[in-house]
Design an enzyme around this catalytic site. Sequence first.
Site, short mmCIF file in Angstrom:
data_model
loop_
_atom_site.label_atom_id
_atom_site.label_comp_id
_atom_site.label_asym_id
_atom_site.label_seq_id
_atom_site.Cartn_x
_atom_site.Cartn_y
_atom_site.Cartn_z
N GLY A 152 0.40 -5.37 0.37
CA GLY A 152 -0.63 -5.23 -0.29
C GLY A 152 -0.46 -5.93 -1.66
O GLY A 152 -1.30 -6.64 -2.32
N GLU A 164 4.04 -5.31 7.00
CA GLU A 164 3.11 -4.33 7.78
C GLU A 164 3.42 -4.10 9.06
O GLU A 164 3.47 -3.04 9.70
CB GLU A 164 1.73 -4.63 7.55
CG GLU A 164 1.18 -4.67 6.26
CD GLU A 164 1.40 -5.76 5.28
OE1 GLU A 164 2.34 -6.60 5.57
OE2 GLU A 164 0.66 -6.13 4.29
N ALA A 195 0.85 -1.15 -0.07
CA ALA A 195 0.04 0.21 0.15
C ALA A 195 0.80 1.08 -0.08
O ALA A 195 1.95 1.24 0.34
CB ALA A 195 -0.71 0.04 1.20
#
Length: 694
Positions: free
Chosen positions: A105, A128, A66
């Site tokens: 992502g 993440e 992301a």
Amino acid sequence: MSDPAAIVRSERQGAVCVLTLDNPPVNAMSHALRAALKAGLDSALADPEVAAVVIIGAGRSFIAGADIGEFGKPRAAPLTPALIATIEQAQKPVVAAMHGNALGGGLELAMGCHLRLAAPQTRFGQPEVKIGLLPGAGGTQRLPRLVGLDLALEMITGGEPIDAEKALASGLIDEIVAGDLRAGAIATALRAAAGKQLRRVRDLAAPVPPDPEYFARYRAQLAKRKRGLMAPDVCVTAVAATSLPFDEGLAREQALFAEAVASDQSKALRYFFFAERDANKIPGIPSETKPRDISTAAVIGAGTMGGGIAMCFANIGVPVILVEANEEALQRGIGVVRRHYEASAKRGGMTPADIERRMALIKGTTSYDALAEADLVIEAVFEDMALKKEIFATLDRVAKPDAILATNTSYLDTNAIAAATRRPENVVGLHFFSPANVMRLVEVVRGARTQPGIVAASMALARKIRKIPVLVGVCDGFVGNRMLSARGREAERLLLEGAAPQEVDRALTDFGFPMGPFAMGDLAGLDVGYRARRQRGLDWPIADAIVEAGRLGQKSGAGWYRYETGSRTPLPDPATDAIIATVAQRLGATRRPVDREEILARLLYPMINEGARILEEGIALRPGDIDVVWVYGYGWPSYRGGPMFYADQIGLAAIRDQLASFARRFDEKALEPAPLLRRLAETGGSFASLQARE
Ligand code: 3H9
């Protein structure tokens, strides 16, 4: 707004539609990319002439995840989970063709595809957790279904990527394509289109934990290894939700992700992600400046610091000349280096052959003439200005004309050292932290006359030996030690007023530091600071009295704490209390209990104040650089962003007021709010406003 047709190119190759993502530098999944990919997918899936789709990245990566800069702001549809649902539900095969990095992502998108192919050097990860998050687009549900619980938990809670071999062996990917990835993916897509069934990861059986205590045990281990961090535990909670039906597991993950994004820890870690990258940017020096090659390095001084620095070069295969004043000290230093390597080998980090390879790269000598070969010389002798000047004058005679001449001083005037040579423009400070082979931070000290090329080369070189360089200017203690000194002075004052060393240390370890200043002093040896204070004419009556009582820290069995034979556990010591009480009485101090909140403010706010002065004087380029120094050099908890980020969270007006009241109470000029802090507090500003990203 980027052109959607440029950010995702849709090309037909026979019956296959190839969607090429092109969002430099790393193909982050920004809103523009998501929207363009959704449009490309929708039209390919609706086109009767398209039998299969390939998703591939342009540039150096598949997808790095992301767009981290979008978190914390309203995020517009289409969101990644919806994109993945479109892919997964498609009636035509969608193939992920990965190279470079497939992270966050990006990997989640690939796991939504029906087939996953990759180039041999691809790295796959769910990083993440490093920014205080968990995978939020199905990664916690799909990865365990593909690779099993053990590896999925390791990847999701640790954040480290795996390579293509491991990805293939574990079932994360279907094939490694050694040749043309695009062509290979098209061929695979056509074969899949001709086949009967599409494989959907969501339909795979959920992994079953081997025993009922499996997750609890994992959490307990993490709590020890990742002290203070919230995200690793949340990651386990999300993975444990694989026991639910798939869509419920996804919903659980989404809810946990939303909470994590809003958490203070994630905000701090995301800020820090960018601060770390900003620290590499030096105005006036283009980031693409080609670093010069260092084919031979040299280190003067084979003590703890010099030996550690020499190891950094040997570790990356660069030959290093280690110079000492006499044979005995040289052999002692080389012996210590070997023992360090042997200790890593025992821990399983390297083989005996690795040790020999590295030791062979370290060439010991007592002759300065050997330095004529070096492209870089780092002086790492003890802190004595006269000695350093003498060494640099000698270097001037023997070193190559364009060699980088660096000093590892931790507080002496780099300009005065440079002035001992006829080439001050080649002189720079490279302040490593002890143990130099372990600690990541290097303060790169730019002198008044250091030329830009030498600064750029020093930054690049530090990165090459896997350090985190931060550019600083010349002043007493540079950024880190100057702020540390402000904290140390207050720690001493707190003792005088009534706090015990263990209370001061505890306030900081509860805050998230691995150690407080007193336990740290005992570990490093109290005589080091004592000598430095003497040289600088500083008077810390309690700290001085401790050393003068023969208490030098762990090495003498007692310092601020006492230590049982063979143990490194600090134990509170009544003898220390007695020394403190005697000094306090001599100075007429009245002692009282000091609560933890006051201890924290008294220790941290003066550091922030000093940070503001450092910024104002241009010693650090940006607040984020100070934060990087503190996180990598002094154990400031990364999930609190660093002292300057923390200051913004507390509020600058509150800090200014507290400092002003401390300054009055102790009649101490150093505690008066710095002009920059005052200005920002008055205008409702923040340090973050000075960090503008270009
Ligand atoms: C996620 O995916 C959440 C999902 O689970 C859920 C979604 C719903 N975003 O590091 P570099 C910039 S969370 C924005 O120097 P390298 C970086 O700031 C994300 N920007 O290159 C820099 O810009 P600048 C999970 C990003 O070759 C430039 O790119 N993914 C992002 O040394 C070059 O970066 C991650 O956490 C990003 N995601 O290393 C991966 N990534 O030049 C984070 C990079 O202006 N990224 N930038 O300073 C990395 O680990 C490294 O960048 C990478 C490349 C290994 C990819």
